[in-house]
Write a protein that holds these residues in place. Structure first.
Motif, PDB file in Angstrom:
ATOM      1  N   GLU A 250     -25.863  18.482 -26.428  1.00  0.00           N
ATOM      2  CA  GLU A 250     -26.484  19.474 -25.673  1.00  0.00           C
ATOM      3  C   GLU A 250     -25.761  20.717 -25.409  1.00  0.00           C
ATOM      4  O   GLU A 250     -25.206  21.587 -24.775  1.00  0.00           O
ATOM      5  CB  GLU A 250     -26.735  19.791 -23.747  1.00  0.00           C
ATOM      6  N   SER A 251     -26.838  22.073 -25.765  1.00  0.00           N
ATOM      7  CA  SER A 251     -26.509  23.292 -26.095  1.00  0.00           C
ATOM      8  C   SER A 251     -26.616  23.834 -25.275  1.00  0.00           C
ATOM      9  O   SER A 251     -27.523  25.573 -24.936  1.00  0.00           O
ATOM     10  CB  SER A 251     -27.589  23.783 -27.533  1.00  0.00           C
ATOM     11  N   LEU A 252     -26.399  24.066 -24.044  1.00  0.00           N
ATOM     12  CA  LEU A 252     -26.312  24.660 -22.227  1.00  0.00           C
ATOM     13  C   LEU A 252     -24.952  25.185 -22.117  1.00  0.00           C
ATOM     14  O   LEU A 252     -24.149  24.645 -22.259  1.00  0.00           O
ATOM     15  CB  LEU A 252     -26.832  23.963 -21.929  1.00  0.00           C
TER      16      LEU A 252
ATOM     17  N   ILE B  64     -23.761  22.312 -33.337  1.00  0.00           N
ATOM     18  CA  ILE B  64     -23.464  22.112 -32.235  1.00  0.00           C
ATOM     19  C   ILE B  64     -22.562  23.199 -31.575  1.00  0.00           C
ATOM     20  O   ILE B  64     -22.062  24.006 -31.038  1.00  0.00           O
ATOM     21  CB  ILE B  64     -24.363  21.171 -31.362  1.00  0.00           C
ATOM     22  N   LEU B  65     -21.668  22.931 -32.170  1.00  0.00           N
ATOM     23  CA  LEU B  65     -20.563  23.024 -31.862  1.00  0.00           C
ATOM     24  C   LEU B  65     -20.318  24.718 -32.326  1.00  0.00           C
ATOM     25  O   LEU B  65     -18.895  25.201 -31.923  1.00  0.00           O
ATOM     26  CB  LEU B  65     -19.283  22.508 -32.107  1.00  0.00           C
ATOM     27  N   ARG B  66     -20.468  25.178 -33.015  1.00  0.00           N
ATOM     28  CA  ARG B  66     -20.403  26.666 -33.907  1.00  0.00           C
ATOM     29  C   ARG B  66     -21.597  27.402 -33.477  1.00  0.00           C
ATOM     30  O   ARG B  66     -21.884  28.684 -33.481  1.00  0.00           O
ATOM     31  CB  ARG B  66     -20.160  27.193 -35.249  1.00  0.00           C
ATOM     32  N   ARG B  67     -22.491  27.309 -31.989  1.00  0.00           N
ATOM     33  CA  ARG B  67     -23.393  28.100 -31.844  1.00  0.00           C
ATOM     34  C   ARG B  67     -23.091  28.644 -29.983  1.00  0.00           C
ATOM     35  O   ARG B  67     -22.638  27.811 -29.710  1.00  0.00           O
ATOM     36  CB  ARG B  67     -25.013  27.056 -31.073  1.00  0.00           C
ATOM     37  N   THR B  68     -23.488  29.415 -30.112  1.00  0.00           N
ATOM     38  CA  THR B  68     -24.060  30.487 -28.697  1.00  0.00           C
ATOM     39  C   THR B  68     -24.442  29.572 -27.735  1.00  0.00           C
ATOM     40  O   THR B  68     -26.076  29.304 -28.074  1.00  0.00           O
ATOM     41  CB  THR B  68     -23.864  31.569 -28.388  1.00  0.00           C
ATOM     42  N   ALA B  69     -24.634  29.014 -26.257  1.00  0.00           N
ATOM     43  CA  ALA B  69     -25.398  28.147 -25.997  1.00  0.00           C
ATOM     44  C   ALA B  69     -26.375  28.415 -24.973  1.00  0.00           C
ATOM     45  O   ALA B  69     -25.752  30.143 -24.887  1.00  0.00           O
ATOM     46  CB  ALA B  69     -24.687  26.471 -25.340  1.00  0.00           C
ATOM     47  N   SER B  70     -27.457  28.015 -24.371  1.00  0.00           N
ATOM     48  CA  SER B  70     -28.074  28.932 -23.561  1.00  0.00           C
ATOM     49  C   SER B  70     -27.841  29.166 -22.437  1.00  0.00           C
ATOM     50  O   SER B  70     -27.554  27.685 -21.892  1.00  0.00           O
ATOM     51  CB  SER B  70     -29.645  28.339 -24.259  1.00  0.00           C
ATOM     52  N   ASP B  71     -28.973  29.860 -21.900  1.00  0.00           N
ATOM     53  CA  ASP B  71     -28.577  30.281 -20.385  1.00  0.00           C
ATOM     54  C   ASP B  71     -29.074  28.941 -20.069  1.00  0.00           C
ATOM     55  O   ASP B  71     -29.642  28.354 -20.073  1.00  0.00           O
ATOM     56  CB  ASP B  71     -28.342  31.612 -19.632  1.00  0.00           C
ATOM     57  N   VAL B  72     -28.516  28.369 -18.906  1.00  0.00           N
ATOM     58  CA  VAL B  72     -28.947  27.481 -17.810  1.00  0.00           C
ATOM     59  C   VAL B  72     -30.248  28.338 -17.200  1.00  0.00           C
ATOM     60  O   VAL B  72     -29.459  29.297 -16.206  1.00  0.00           O
ATOM     61  CB  VAL B  72     -28.027  26.617 -17.087  1.00  0.00           C
ATOM     62  N   LYS B  73     -31.399  27.947 -16.641  1.00  0.00           N
ATOM     63  CA  LYS B  73     -32.235  28.644 -16.559  1.00  0.00           C
ATOM     64  C   LYS B  73     -31.856  28.168 -14.319  1.00  0.00           C
ATOM     65  O   LYS B  73     -32.157  27.112 -14.429  1.00  0.00           O
ATOM     66  CB  LYS B  73     -33.864  28.460 -16.211  1.00  0.00           C
TER      67      LYS B  73
END
Ligand code: ZN
Length: 180
Positions: A56-58, A12-21
């Motif tokens: 939390e990937s945000l 999870i630390l290596r992912r680009t997190a998703s934008d918060v809507k």
């Protein structure tokens, strides 16, 4: 709620997190996430924490610097929530600090980063904000934003001889500059 910290090796630390809507910012779940970020940051003794660090990937991180004094710089940033932040470098000159990270416990590494930035973000009320930052604060902000794009400070250490365990750092290296 204090949450466990994801450590280096957790994908999870290596992912680009998703934008918060925008529509989610005032939701119960997101409000709870902000509380969890604050509680976890304070509990583990960080000065900043990013959502992927608590699983939390945000695109959200928080920073709080209470009358911090490093290199004679007086820095004060009240608890600030950065949602969907974007950084612009205003001057390319880099300065290095010894950084540390809750996700890389027990280590310190010397990282050079641009020292004059502008960060655009949305706050917890859904308002667009801009913050100009220099010096140590600019480094802290860039460190936290890196977490939202799958990067750890350790990736940015140019000289691997400038990585140390905390105890050896305290004994042999300690300088007034360090970032949690
Ligand atoms: Zn970190």
């Amino acid at each position: 709620m204090i949450r466990p910290i994801c450590r280096m090796g957790n994908p999870i630390l290596r992912r680009t997190a998703s934008d918060v809507k925008m529509g989610d910012i005032k939701s119960e779940g997101f409000t709870q996430l902000l509380l969890d970020l604050r509680d976890s940051m304070k509990h583990y003794g960080g000065i900043g924490i990013a959502a992927p660090q608590i699983g939390e990937s945000l695109q959200v991180c928080v920073i709080e610097l209470e009358k911090f004094n490093r290199y004679g710089e007086e820095i004060h940033l009240p608890f600030t929530v950065f949602i969907n932040p974007v950084v612009r470098v205003l001057a390319p000159d880099e300065t290095g600090y010894w950084e540390g990270c809750l996700s890389v416990p027990g280590l310190r590494g010397f990282v050079e980063r641009p020292q004059h930035i502008m960060v655009s973000y949305v706050n917890e009320l859904g308002e667009a904000q801009e913050l100009e930052a220099k010096g140590f604060l600019a480094t802290v902000i860039q460190h936290e934003l890196d977490h939202l794009f799958g990067k750890l400070y350790i990736d940015r250490v140019k000289d691997p001889t400038l990585i140390a365990y905390q105890e050896e750092f305290d004994e042999f290296i300690k300088s007034p500059a360090s970032v949690e």
